[in-house]
Scaffold this active site. Structure first.
Site, short mmCIF file in Angstrom:
data_model
loop_
_atom_site.label_atom_id
_atom_site.label_comp_id
_atom_site.label_asym_id
_atom_site.label_seq_id
_atom_site.Cartn_x
_atom_site.Cartn_y
_atom_site.Cartn_z
N ILE A 150 0.87 -1.18 0.00
CA ILE A 150 0.00 0.00 0.00
C ILE A 150 0.91 1.23 0.00
O ILE A 150 1.62 1.48 0.97
CB ILE A 150 -0.93 0.03 1.23
CG1 ILE A 150 -1.64 -1.32 1.40
CG2 ILE A 150 -1.95 1.16 1.11
CD1 ILE A 150 -2.58 -1.38 2.59
N GLY A 151 0.92 1.96 -1.12
CA GLY A 151 1.78 3.13 -1.23
C GLY A 151 3.08 2.79 -1.93
O GLY A 151 4.01 2.27 -1.30
N LEU A 152 3.14 3.04 -3.25
CA LEU A 152 4.34 2.66 -4.01
C LEU A 152 5.26 3.87 -4.21
O LEU A 152 5.53 4.30 -5.32
CB LEU A 152 3.95 2.06 -5.37
CG LEU A 152 5.10 1.32 -6.06
CD1 LEU A 152 5.32 -0.05 -5.42
CD2 LEU A 152 4.84 1.17 -7.55
N GLY A 153 5.68 4.45 -3.07
CA GLY A 153 6.66 5.55 -3.15
C GLY A 153 8.06 4.97 -3.05
O GLY A 153 8.32 3.86 -3.54
N ARG A 154 8.94 5.72 -2.40
CA ARG A 154 10.33 5.28 -2.30
C ARG A 154 10.44 3.95 -1.56
O ARG A 154 11.00 2.98 -2.06
CB ARG A 154 11.15 6.36 -1.57
CG ARG A 154 11.33 7.63 -2.36
CD ARG A 154 11.96 8.71 -1.49
NE ARG A 154 11.04 9.15 -0.48
CZ ARG A 154 10.30 10.26 -0.56
NH1 ARG A 154 10.40 11.05 -1.59
NH2 ARG A 154 9.47 10.58 0.41
N THR A 234 5.36 -0.13 8.72
CA THR A 234 6.54 0.65 9.09
C THR A 234 6.32 2.12 8.73
O THR A 234 7.27 2.90 8.72
CB THR A 234 7.81 0.16 8.35
OG1 THR A 234 7.52 0.18 6.93
CG2 THR A 234 8.23 -1.23 8.77
N ALA A 235 5.04 2.49 8.40
CA ALA A 235 4.79 3.85 7.90
C ALA A 235 4.45 4.80 9.05
O ALA A 235 5.34 5.48 9.56
CB ALA A 235 3.70 3.82 6.84
N GLU A 265 3.20 6.75 20.59
CA GLU A 265 4.61 6.40 20.77
C GLU A 265 5.23 7.32 21.81
O GLU A 265 4.98 8.53 21.76
CB GLU A 265 5.37 6.53 19.45
CG GLU A 265 4.90 5.52 18.41
CD GLU A 265 5.55 5.73 17.03
OE1 GLU A 265 6.54 6.50 16.94
OE2 GLU A 265 5.07 5.15 16.07
N HIS A 293 9.85 2.36 16.46
CA HIS A 293 10.01 3.34 15.37
C HIS A 293 11.50 3.45 15.01
O HIS A 293 12.06 4.55 14.90
CB HIS A 293 9.44 4.72 15.78
CG HIS A 293 9.10 5.57 14.59
ND1 HIS A 293 8.04 6.44 14.57
CD2 HIS A 293 9.69 5.68 13.37
CE1 HIS A 293 7.99 7.05 13.40
NE2 HIS A 293 8.99 6.60 12.66
P1 NAD Z 1 6.75 8.48 -0.40
O1 NAD Z 1 6.13 9.83 -0.36
O2 NAD Z 1 7.93 8.25 -1.28
O3 NAD Z 1 5.64 7.40 -0.79
C1 NAD Z 1 4.37 7.39 -0.28
C2 NAD Z 1 3.45 6.79 -1.34
O4 NAD Z 1 2.16 6.62 -0.75
C3 NAD Z 1 3.28 7.69 -2.56
O5 NAD Z 1 3.57 6.96 -3.75
C4 NAD Z 1 1.82 8.11 -2.52
O6 NAD Z 1 1.24 8.26 -3.79
C5 NAD Z 1 1.20 6.94 -1.76
N1 NAD Z 1 -0.08 7.26 -1.15
C6 NAD Z 1 -0.50 8.44 -0.62
N2 NAD Z 1 -1.77 8.33 -0.18
C7 NAD Z 1 -2.15 7.06 -0.44
C8 NAD Z 1 -3.35 6.34 -0.23
N3 NAD Z 1 -4.42 6.91 0.34
N4 NAD Z 1 -3.41 5.06 -0.62
C9 NAD Z 1 -2.35 4.45 -1.20
N5 NAD Z 1 -1.19 5.09 -1.45
C10 NAD Z 1 -1.09 6.37 -1.06
O7 NAD Z 1 7.09 8.12 1.12
P2 NAD Z 1 8.23 7.13 1.66
O8 NAD Z 1 9.49 7.87 1.84
O9 NAD Z 1 8.21 5.88 0.86
O10 NAD Z 1 7.66 6.85 3.14
C11 NAD Z 1 6.55 6.00 3.32
C12 NAD Z 1 6.10 6.03 4.79
O11 NAD Z 1 7.15 5.54 5.64
C13 NAD Z 1 5.73 7.42 5.32
O12 NAD Z 1 4.61 7.30 6.19
C14 NAD Z 1 6.95 7.79 6.18
O13 NAD Z 1 6.62 8.72 7.18
C15 NAD Z 1 7.29 6.42 6.74
N6 NAD Z 1 8.65 6.30 7.25
C16 NAD Z 1 8.85 5.55 8.37
C17 NAD Z 1 10.13 5.36 8.87
C18 NAD Z 1 10.38 4.51 10.08
O14 NAD Z 1 11.43 4.61 10.69
N7 NAD Z 1 9.46 3.63 10.45
C19 NAD Z 1 11.21 5.98 8.23
C20 NAD Z 1 10.99 6.70 7.07
C21 NAD Z 1 9.69 6.86 6.58
#
Ligand code: NAD
Length: 327
Positions: A150-154, A234-235, A265, A293
């Site tokens: 769910i969420g294909l970002g980085r 992990t989001a 947290e 976290h």
């Molecule tokens: P990113 O912005 O590169 O990717 C997020 C993706 O989620 C995007 O492609 C976006 O289009 C998609 N998205 C947004 N709303 C959506 C929805 N309603 N349904 C489905 N997809 C949706 O972000 P990232 O750098 O890949 O980070 C992802 C998550 O990980 C963030 O919540 C960030 O805060 C979290 N994070 C956690 C840690 C940790 O230590 N646990 C560290 C870094 C990042």
């Protein structure tokens, strides 16, 4: 000039000083509550913000000459972006320092749960260690199973690549990613969250926390999963309802859950899921993995994050183009 590190960090800001020492004095407040910022930040030329406090509208409005608010990290849900917009102060983050670490962490949780590592550890300890390779006869094979991202970002992409390397069938739901990305990466795009959940053997969450994603994984959505699925988050904690997760673990709807983030947290000791995790007699005890976290952390990634945040402040102070502006 004055650069203020608002929270979390109280030790020597050596890397920050390396990047900024010729331009600015650095002050670390180590605040644990936003109110502690009062009288301390008004004259800041830039703020470096961790994630221990919320930077709300009143704090942002009090900044008299701030040129940038830089989050030392990815998520910026603790900064009031509307207030920053109103004050015309750019907000930046460091989006890339921990992409691999978080994906590695999510994968580690998935493998540990599916391969039953927490149970094996218990089986081999104690008064009567159980040396039995067939202890868990229904242990599934991962190859060919559906991994739903769910969420294909980085990070989601990095996790998808790891799933592919294991031979999993990787699908994703992300309504905001452009068409073609699925083809470039060799992944299957699924048009609705419901459809993704309905066919996932394992689900890994990688969206930001937004109004849309808050509470996205609740009792209703968990009920769509095939019985015995594994959930990894992990989001951001508030994306999942921990009570609904515990209920799903109890019925077997979820085989296991790995959470690096929680709605509260540090972990709320009253949260029933946290209680189950801490109580060896609880039937779900071995099927819950919690980490504090910490998915982002590696020594190298942490240093990269601090250095990149400080360099973004440097660009702001010098009036150069900002690299990772979110507002
Ligand atoms: P990113 O912005 O590169 O990717 C997020 C993706 O989620 C995007 O492609 C976006 O289009 C998609 N998205 C947004 N709303 C959506 C929805 N309603 N349904 C489905 N997809 C949706 O972000 P990232 O750098 O890949 O980070 C992802 C998550 O990980 C963030 O919540 C960030 O805060 C979290 N994070 C956690 C840690 C940790 O230590 N646990 C560290 C870094 C990042």
């Amino acid at each position: 000039m004055r650069v203020i590190v608002t929270d979390f960090w109280t030790s020597e800001p050596d890397l920050e000083r390396e990047a900024l020492g010729d331009l600015a004095e650095l002050h670390c407040l180590g605040a644990t509550d936003e109110l502690q910022l009062r009288g301390q930040i008004e004259q800041a030329d830039a703020l470096l913000v961790w994630h221990d406090i919320r930077l709300g509208a009143a704090s942002i409005a009090s900044l008299e000459r701030c040129r940038a608010i830089v989050r030392i990290g990815v998520g910026f849900d603790n900064v009031d972006l509307d207030a920053a917009r109103r004050a015309e102060i750019p907000v930046c983050n460091v989006p890339d320092y921990g992409v691999e670490e978080v994906a590695d962490h999510a994968l580690a949780m998935l493998l540990a749960l599916v391969r039953r590592l927490p149970d094996w550890q218990t089986a081999l300890r104690g008064q009567a260690p159980r040396w039995d390779a067939l202890c868990f006869p229904r242990l599934p094979r991962l190859r060919g199973k559906v991994l739903g991202i769910i969420g294909l970002g980085r990070i989601g992409t990095a996790m998808a690549m790891r799933g592919k390397a294991l031979g999993m069938q990787v699908c994703f739901y992300d309504p905001y990613t452009a068409d073609g990305r699925d083809k470039a990466l060799g992944l299957e795009r699924v048009e609705s969250l419901q459809a993704l959940l309905g066919r996932s053997f394992a689900v890994s969450i990688h969206t930001p926390l937004t109004d849309e994603t808050r509470g996205m994984i609740d009792a209703q959505s968990l009920a769509l999963l095939p019985a015995g699925a594994t959930l990894i988050n992990t989001a951001r904690g508030p994306i999942c309802d921990t009570r609904a997760i515990l209920a799903a673990l109890q019925t077997g709807q979820l085989a296991g859950v790995g959470l690096d983030v929680l709605p509260c947290e540090p972990a709320d000791p009253e949260d029933p899921l946290v209680c189950a995790f801490r109580q060896p007699e609880h039937p779900a005890y071995h099927r819950i993995i919690l980490t504090p976290h910490s998915a982002f952390y590696s020594e190298a990634g942490f240093a990269e994050m601090r250095r990149k945040a400080a360099l973004e402040v440097r660009r702001a102070l010098l009036g150069e183009t900002l690299r990772n502006r979110v507002v």
